[in-house]
Design a protein around this motif. Structure first.
Motif, PDB file in Angstrom:
ATOM      1  N   THR A 120       0.818  -1.207   0.000  1.00 57.88           N
ATOM      2  CA  THR A 120       0.000   0.000   0.000  1.00 57.88           C
ATOM      3  C   THR A 120       0.854   1.260   0.000  1.00 57.88           C
ATOM      4  OG1 THR A 120      -0.221  -0.355   2.373  1.00 57.88           O
ATOM      5  CG2 THR A 120      -2.148  -0.791   1.037  1.00 57.88           C
ATOM      6  N   SER A 121       0.375   2.257  -0.717  1.00 59.60           N
ATOM      7  CA  SER A 121       1.060   3.550  -0.770  1.00 59.60           C
ATOM      8  C   SER A 121       0.641   4.376   0.453  1.00 59.60           C
ATOM      9  CB  SER A 121       0.677   4.276  -2.060  1.00 59.60           C
ATOM     10  OG  SER A 121      -0.728   4.332  -2.194  1.00 59.60           O
ATOM     11  N   ASP A 122       1.135   5.606   0.530  1.00 58.67           N
ATOM     12  CA  ASP A 122       0.876   6.452   1.698  1.00 58.67           C
ATOM     13  C   ASP A 122      -0.603   6.592   2.069  1.00 58.67           C
ATOM     14  OD1 ASP A 122       3.553   6.760   2.059  1.00 58.67           O
ATOM     15  OD2 ASP A 122       3.680   8.729   1.117  1.00 58.67           O
ATOM     16  N   GLN A 125      -1.914   4.028   4.574  1.00 56.85           N
ATOM     17  CA  GLN A 125      -1.200   3.863   5.850  1.00 56.85           C
ATOM     18  C   GLN A 125      -2.138   3.374   6.947  1.00 56.85           C
ATOM     19  OE1 GLN A 125       2.221   4.294   6.398  1.00 56.85           O
ATOM     20  NE2 GLN A 125       1.727   3.321   8.348  1.00 56.85           N
ATOM     21  N   ARG A 128      -2.465  -0.270   6.605  1.00 50.30           N
ATOM     22  CA  ARG A 128      -1.215  -0.924   7.006  1.00 50.30           C
ATOM     23  C   ARG A 128      -1.122  -1.009   8.523  1.00 50.30           C
ATOM     24  NH1 ARG A 128       1.934   1.483   3.107  1.00 50.30           N
ATOM     25  NH2 ARG A 128       2.615   3.109   4.504  1.00 50.30           N
TER      26      ARG A 128
END
Length: 202
Positions: A120-122, A125, A128
């Motif tokens: 996953t990208s920012d 988050q 995550r």
């Protein structure tokens, strides 16, 4: 003449929310959080994006509901394993449950909690962090159970409950990754059995 009372005016939802959530779980499980597009989710769920937002919230909120469903369904082997009478029985049941869940023919291979947010990208988050907490919670529950085993004499006094919990968790997550790579259940079960041959006994 008495007037007939009308029920609340509103459009019926028109779909089975439980079934839609099950289908969303399979999409996230197979493709991860980032890989599951809104289009693929709504297509699998058989609903419009508007209906999805109205019933489940945005994509992250939908994922949170999916993770709850996964915990209570496919991943419920952990809760059952904690009820085993011995620490070795707990560890064995956890690893057997992981092998069974991550290699079932009719389901995606691997573990939703491991693969869900690996890339996953920012903006992802929050997911995550959610999954890191989910994995840590399972490890903490194992540690508490193994501490009880030490206190009750089922594990030797020098056994480290935290280390054993991390060992079993790492094995479980490793099995899930191997399953996602196509390793079969028989080979994974053999590995799990071999990993527990040196289990500390009182």
């Amino acid at each position: 003449m008495a007037t007939k009372k009308r029920g609340p005016v509103g459009r019926p939802r028109g779909f089975d929310a439980d079934e839609a959530l099950e289908r969303a779980m399979l999409v996230f499980w197979e493709h991860g959080y980032e890989g599951a597009s809104l289009a693929s989710l709504t297509d699998a769920m058989g609903i419009s994006t508007t209906s999805m937002y109205a019933a489940f919230g945005n994509k992250e909120e939908l994922f949170r509901k999916v993770l709850e469903r996964y915990t209570e369904g496919p991943s419920a082997y952990l809760a059952r394993a904690l009820g085993e009478p011995t620490a070795l029985g707990v560890a064995t049941a956890v690893l057997t449950g992981v092998v069974r869940t991550t290699t079932r023919p009719a389901r995606p291979h691997g573990c939703l909690g491991v693969q869900g947010a690996l890339a996953t990208s920012d903006p992802g988050q929050g997911v995550r962090d959610l999954l890191a907490d989910w994995r840590n919670d399972g490890c903490c529950r194992l540690r508490e159970r193994f501490q009880r085993a030490v206190d009750e004499g089922d594990l030797p006094p020098e056994a480290d409950p935290g280390l054993l919990a991390r060992y079993v968790s790492t094995l479980a997550f490793g099995i899930a990754v191997q399953a996602a790579s196509g390793v079969g259940s028989d080979e994974l079960q053999e590995m799990a059995d071999a990993a527990l041959r040196g289990w500390p006994l009182s």
